[in-house]
Design an enzyme around this catalytic site. Structure first.
Site, PDB file in Angstrom:
ATOM      1  N   ASP A   1      18.093  27.839  33.004  1.00 17.06           N
ATOM      2  CA  ASP A   1      17.271  28.690  33.686  1.00 17.06           C
ATOM      3  C   ASP A   1      16.472  29.500  34.003  1.00 17.06           C
ATOM      4  O   ASP A   1      15.794  29.930  34.558  1.00 17.06           O
ATOM      5  CB  ASP A   1      18.039  28.777  35.163  1.00 17.06           C
ATOM      6  CG  ASP A   1      19.351  30.073  35.166  1.00 17.06           C
ATOM      7  OD1 ASP A   1      18.585  31.020  34.471  1.00 17.06           O
ATOM      8  OD2 ASP A   1      20.035  29.986  36.317  1.00 17.06           O
TER       9      ASP A   1
ATOM     10  N   GLY B   1      24.240  33.690  46.179  1.00 13.14           N
ATOM     11  CA  GLY B   1      23.712  33.357  47.533  1.00 13.14           C
ATOM     12  C   GLY B   1      23.880  34.958  48.012  1.00 13.14           C
ATOM     13  O   GLY B   1      23.174  34.644  48.737  1.00 13.14           O
TER      14      GLY B   1
ATOM     15  N   HIS C   1      19.851  33.663  34.832  1.00 11.45           N
ATOM     16  CA  HIS C   1      21.417  34.480  34.617  1.00 11.45           C
ATOM     17  C   HIS C   1      21.641  34.154  33.466  1.00 11.45           C
ATOM     18  O   HIS C   1      21.045  33.221  32.505  1.00 11.45           O
ATOM     19  CB  HIS C   1      21.812  33.227  35.906  1.00 11.45           C
ATOM     20  CG  HIS C   1      22.141  33.248  36.451  1.00 11.45           C
ATOM     21  ND1 HIS C   1      21.322  32.257  37.416  1.00 11.45           N
ATOM     22  CD2 HIS C   1      22.527  33.932  38.340  1.00 11.45           C
ATOM     23  CE1 HIS C   1      20.674  31.974  38.505  1.00 11.45           C
ATOM     24  NE2 HIS C   1      21.776  33.237  38.712  1.00 11.45           N
TER      25      HIS C   1
END
Length: 227
Positions: A200, A88, A203
């Site tokens: 996903d 993040g 990654h």
């Protein structure tokens, strides 16, 4: 650098990546000093970045830092690689925690690899601010006498040509102006290859990370002091 394929992968997975790298999904912040015993005399590398460095979705032993440490060992370089990645993180968040990270180490590292900017880009933050934050990070490393390297990031095409023109040159420009080493795009050879990615689609999985670490290890080894 083979950039075409991964640019379109970023567009397809944009929402998933932003959610995965958001503060709500952030991995716990750990004190990086634990990765380097005080008596260790070999080279120390700090992998300072976002979820790509943090090992998002992987076991601790599968992340970039331990994979790079293993890859360096196969080249005869007995180094410690500190995982200072936080999922993040934007460049602003990285700048804010840089001093804490460095001060928490038992000694000055021999190299800091900076891998930040993906979250700035995916959130459409100002490239000028991204540049300023990265420049400040590199300036602080230089002030402390710590060699630095940058891993390259590029803008996703859905952000438009104007954004790309402002964002894409940041890393090469800063490497030239600050003397930092410039490393290739972190996901080169991995993006767009499902067998090397987490579900996903963004990654790296353990296999992908191992390939990335192996690919980068000659550059990192060359930037470390000879012991």
């Amino acid at each position: 650098m083979r950039s075409g394929s991964w640019l379109y992968v970023i567009v397809a997975g944009l929402c998933q990546f932003v959610l995965a790298c958001s503060p709500a999904a952030e991995a716990p912040r750990t004190q990086p000093a634990a990765a380097v015993e005080s008596a260790f005399v070999g080279p120390v590398v700090v992998a300072f970045g976002d979820s790509l460095f943090a090992g998002y979705g992987l076991e601790p032993s599968q992340g970039f830092a331990p994979a790079l440490e293993r890859a360096l060992a196969t080249r005869g370089v007995q180094a410690r690689v500190v995982n200072a990645g936080v999922s993040g993180d934007t460049t602003a968040a990285g700048l804010a925690r840089l001093g804490f990270t460095l001060d928490g180490l038992p000694r000055k590292p021999d190299l800091v690899i900076v891998g930040l900017g993906a979250n700035d880009m995916l959130r459409g933050l100002s490239p000028a601010q991204t540049r300023a934050n990265l420049e400040a990070i590199l300036a602080e490393l230089k002030r402390r006498g710590i060699p630095a390297a940058l891993t390259t990031m590029m803008a996703a095409p859905n952000l438009g040509e104007d954004y790309a023109r402002a964002f894409n040159p940041i890393y090469a420009d800063l490497a030239r102006s600050t003397g930092a080493r410039l490393y290739p795009f972190f996901l080169d050879g991995v993006a767009g290859q499902p067998e090397k990615l987490l579900p996903d689609g963004m990654h790296p999985n353990a296999r992908g990370i191992e390939e990335i670490a192996t690919r980068l290890s000659p550059d990192v080894a060359g930037d470390l002091p000879k012991t």
